[in-house]
Design an enzyme around this catalytic site. Structure first.
Site, short mmCIF file in Angstrom:
data_model
loop_
_atom_site.label_atom_id
_atom_site.label_comp_id
_atom_site.label_asym_id
_atom_site.label_seq_id
_atom_site.Cartn_x
_atom_site.Cartn_y
_atom_site.Cartn_z
N HIS A 50 0.80 -1.23 0.00
CA HIS A 50 0.00 0.00 0.00
C HIS A 50 0.84 1.28 0.00
O HIS A 50 0.31 2.36 -0.29
CB HIS A 50 -0.98 0.00 1.19
CG HIS A 50 -0.35 0.37 2.51
ND1 HIS A 50 0.22 -0.58 3.33
CD2 HIS A 50 -0.22 1.56 3.13
CE1 HIS A 50 0.67 0.02 4.43
NE2 HIS A 50 0.43 1.31 4.32
N ASP A 80 -0.72 -7.45 1.15
CA ASP A 80 -0.08 -6.15 1.30
C ASP A 80 1.44 -6.26 1.25
O ASP A 80 2.15 -5.66 2.08
CB ASP A 80 -0.53 -5.45 2.60
CG ASP A 80 -0.16 -3.96 2.60
OD1 ASP A 80 -0.19 -3.35 1.51
OD2 ASP A 80 0.16 -3.42 3.67
N GLY A 148 5.22 6.05 8.44
CA GLY A 148 6.39 5.59 7.71
C GLY A 148 6.92 4.24 8.15
O GLY A 148 7.89 3.74 7.59
N SER A 150 5.21 1.32 8.02
CA SER A 150 4.73 0.23 7.18
C SER A 150 5.81 -0.22 6.21
O SER A 150 6.50 0.59 5.60
CB SER A 150 3.49 0.65 6.38
OG SER A 150 2.32 0.56 7.16
N GLY A 201 -14.99 -20.81 -9.75
CA GLY A 201 -16.09 -20.30 -10.56
C GLY A 201 -17.45 -20.61 -9.98
O GLY A 201 -18.38 -20.92 -10.73
N VAL A 202 -17.56 -20.55 -8.64
CA VAL A 202 -18.85 -20.82 -8.00
C VAL A 202 -19.21 -19.68 -7.06
O VAL A 202 -18.35 -18.99 -6.52
CB VAL A 202 -18.82 -22.14 -7.21
CG1 VAL A 202 -18.67 -23.33 -8.14
CG2 VAL A 202 -17.73 -22.14 -6.14
#
Length: 293
Positions: A50, A80, A148, A150, A201-202
């Site tokens: 991020h 992240d 700062g 992160s 795909g469900v």
């Protein structure tokens, strides 16, 4: 007593100093720079996704004070994490360790010089899989995440890295990703530039199993298929609307978190055994996992 306190204080300072040899500044956004961790001696830098808000004009300042232009190797919003590369060699990679609840830890960052805050490990848990988050493990602490921090490390009392801090992972708690959650993501970023996560795909919803089946499977709930993409892996394998998925591979499926965990990195392209309930009977079929876009 004074000597004991001074010795304790000196040991903490030494731990920060050791960790700082692998902590860098990452300037990839328009406000306070973030931090990063040296992943390899040849210039791979691990940081928080991020804080990488641009793909160009990214600068990394190394512990020796030199600044280098960085490129993005890959990034993954779900965990992240982002991997950068600078043209440098002879760097000091972080030494990784494991921590337990109650251990003393530090959050260390280098947004503008080395900074640190002290706390304890309050929880170790995971996995967490949701619509936006996909992490295999986390370390929760009460360290203060200063601006700062992160992308910087969570450091143990010996100066080794217990995780990579991120202010984006938890709203009300400081969370870090330990080595076990980080390494598979880094390997995928290096190989593909992103993390390949599985796709069936469900569309599903949780339902309670009838008592007899619940007793047989040793679980109370499963996921009913309420919709299936005709061209998706599940439909092609034979799963139908109304089937109740109760297992995939080696994972019992009781809720959506279980399904997302079973479709983690490394499953794309693999054929897994799907266990499901149809017509009051437990059945199995093989499904080849697709890749989520």
């Amino acid at each position: 007593m004074a000597n004991t306190l001074q010795s304790y204080s000196d040991e903490m300072a030494a731990a920060i100093e050791k960790a700082a040899q692998s902590v860098v500044t990452v300037d990839a956004r328009n406000h306070v720079p973030g931090s990063g961790i040296v992943w390899s001696a040849d210039g791979e830098i691990l940081t928080a996704d991020h804080i990488v808000q641009r793909d160009e004009n990214i600068n990394v300042t190394l512990p020796d004070g030199s600044t280098h232009s960085a490129t993005v190797v890959g990034r993954d919003a779900g965990s992240d994490l982002a991997l950068l590369k600078v043209a440098a060699s002879g760097l000091t990679p972080a030494q990784w360790s494991e921590v337990k609840v109650g251990n003393l830890v530090f959050a260390v960052g280098r947004p503008d010089g080395v900074m640190a805050t002290l706390g304890i490990v309050s929880a170790v848990g995971g996995p967490v899989h949701g619509r936006r988050r996909h992490i295999e493990a986390y370390v929760q602490t009460d360290v203060v995440m200063l601006p700062g921090f992160s992308g910087g490390p969570l450091v143990d009392a010996g100066g080794s890295v217990a995780g990579i801090n991120s202010s984006a992972l938890g709203r009300d708690a400081s969370l870090a990703l330990p080595a076990g959650a980080v390494k598979p993501v880094v390997e995928s970023l290096k190989a593909h530039g992103h993390v390949k996560r599985g796709f069936l795909g469900v569309t599903t919803q949780p339902v309670r199993l009838v008592p007899a089946i619940a007793e047989t499977l040793k679980q109370d709930t499963g996921l009913m298929v309420i919709g299936a993409d005709a061209n998706g892996p599940a439909a092609k394998a034979g799963l139908m609307q109304g089937d109740v998925l109760v297992g995939l591979g080696d994972t019992a499926i009781a809720d959506i978190g279980d399904l997302q965990a079973a479709l983690g990195p490394g499953t794309v392209g693999k054929t897994l055994k799907a266990k499901f309930v149809r017509g009051g009977e437990v059945k199995e079929l093989n499904v080849t996992v697709g890749e989520r876009e």
